[in-house]
Scaffold this active site. Structure first.
Site, PDB file in Angstrom:
ATOM      1  N   SER A 178      44.769  42.275  36.874  1.00  0.00           N
ATOM      2  CA  SER A 178      45.041  40.837  36.824  1.00  0.00           C
ATOM      3  C   SER A 178      46.135  40.512  35.825  1.00  0.00           C
ATOM      4  CB  SER A 178      43.761  40.072  36.461  1.00  0.00           C
ATOM      5  OG  SER A 178      42.792  40.203  37.470  1.00  0.00           O
TER       6      SER A 178
ATOM      7  N   ARG B 178      54.051  37.798  38.479  1.00  0.00           N
ATOM      8  CA  ARG B 178      54.246  36.471  39.069  1.00  0.00           C
ATOM      9  C   ARG B 178      55.160  35.599  38.213  1.00  0.00           C
ATOM     10  NH1 ARG B 178      48.617  36.390  39.669  1.00  0.00           N
ATOM     11  NH2 ARG B 178      48.485  34.617  38.221  1.00  0.00           N
TER      12      ARG B 178
ATOM     13  N   LYS C 135      42.054  19.512  40.608  1.00  0.00           N
ATOM     14  CA  LYS C 135      43.081  20.192  41.375  1.00  0.00           C
ATOM     15  C   LYS C 135      43.021  19.732  42.832  1.00  0.00           C
ATOM     16  CE  LYS C 135      43.517  24.499  38.725  1.00  0.00           C
ATOM     17  NZ  LYS C 135      43.475  25.976  38.800  1.00  0.00           N
TER      18      LYS C 135
ATOM     19  N   GLU D 205      40.505  31.494  26.158  1.00  0.00           N
ATOM     20  CA  GLU D 205      40.322  30.356  27.054  1.00  0.00           C
ATOM     21  C   GLU D 205      38.844  29.993  27.128  1.00  0.00           C
ATOM     22  OE1 GLU D 205      41.932  29.115  31.396  1.00  0.00           O
ATOM     23  OE2 GLU D 205      40.445  30.725  31.412  1.00  0.00           O
TER      24      GLU D 205
ATOM     25  N   HIS E 131      35.388  29.983  45.767  1.00  0.00           N
ATOM     26  CA  HIS E 131      36.078  31.259  45.586  1.00  0.00           C
ATOM     27  C   HIS E 131      35.581  32.284  46.602  1.00  0.00           C
ATOM     28  CE1 HIS E 131      38.323  34.298  43.358  1.00  0.00           C
ATOM     29  NE2 HIS E 131      37.275  35.090  43.493  1.00  0.00           N
TER      30      HIS E 131
END
Length: 228
Positions: free
Chosen positions: A77, A84, A140, A167, A183
């Protein structure tokens, strides 16, 4: 309070699913040190949550914390996120650009618990909030709702004191249920995910938001806003 670990938090032991380049192999070797440091920051932040929860259990009849989950981001990840962003894969860029290597998810019973806990965390001397995004007040497009905080956590190591970001996601039980199933449906299911599915999930998110507000009112003893 129940604390759930998302696997063991040692990146060097997490198998990768991609073929690594030479630079990524060097990164994997360097992650032994990174893992230790971020794991330490995670322990500090989680311990602070435990202290708060134990205090509420001792002094009050309600704790804003229902349970805690935490994890260290997998090596795959981290590499994917660097790619990215068009960044070179190296340790320096992890420290400089990846703020969610260490993550905590705090599940609360009620909406007000989220903002009360936020107020406690933002004035804590244990760490400093450096970024906040409120996906509850401004969800979102997918319907995702949660309050995200990035906090700088100081840790004491042999060379001195080091500060690392962690976080913290704050959400209700209902929000967590929606996020987990969304998800699963979007990324884990064998079925094809469609735009119609996405629209229906947004409606589910809106309905769950109403339920959260109603549960809050019931808990506070407020009169219903409508009558059957």
């Amino acid at each position: 309070m129940m604390i759930e670990k998302s696997g063991t938090i040692r990146l060097r032991d997490i198998p990768t699913t991609t073929r690594l380049t030479q630079e990524e192999q060097e990164l994997a070797a360097g992650m032994v040190r990174v893992t230790h440091l971020y794991r330490s920051a995670l322990k500090v932040a989680v311990t602070q949550m435990e202290i708060l929860d134990e205090e509420f259990a001792r002094l009050y009849d309600h704790s804003p914390i229902h349970h805690i989950e935490y994890r260290i981001k997998t090596l795959d990840s981290i590499i994917d996120k660097l790619h990215r962003r068009g960044l070179e894969v190296n340790i320096d860029n992890i420290y400089a650009h990846i703020q969610d290597v260490a993550g905590i998810r705090v599940i609360c019973n009620y909406l007000d618990d989220i903002y009360y806990l936020r107020s406690l965390l933002t004035r804590s001397e244990s760490y400093t909030v450096i970024r906040e995004v409120d996906y509850i007040k401004a969800p979102k497009e997918t319907g995702y709702r949660s309050l995200h905080l990035i906090v700088n956590v100081p840790i004491v190591i042999s060379e001195g004191t080091m500060v690392l970001p962690v976080e913290i996601q704050l959400r209700t039980i209902a929000m967590d249920m929606w996020a987990s199933l969304e998800h699963e449906l979007r990324y884990k299911s064998d079925r094809q995910f469609t735009e119609q599915d996405a629209a229906r999930l947004r409606l589910c998110s809106d309905a769950i938001s109403e339920i959260d507000r109603e549960m809050q009112d019931i808990y506070q003893g407020n009169e219903p806003k409508y009558h059957a």
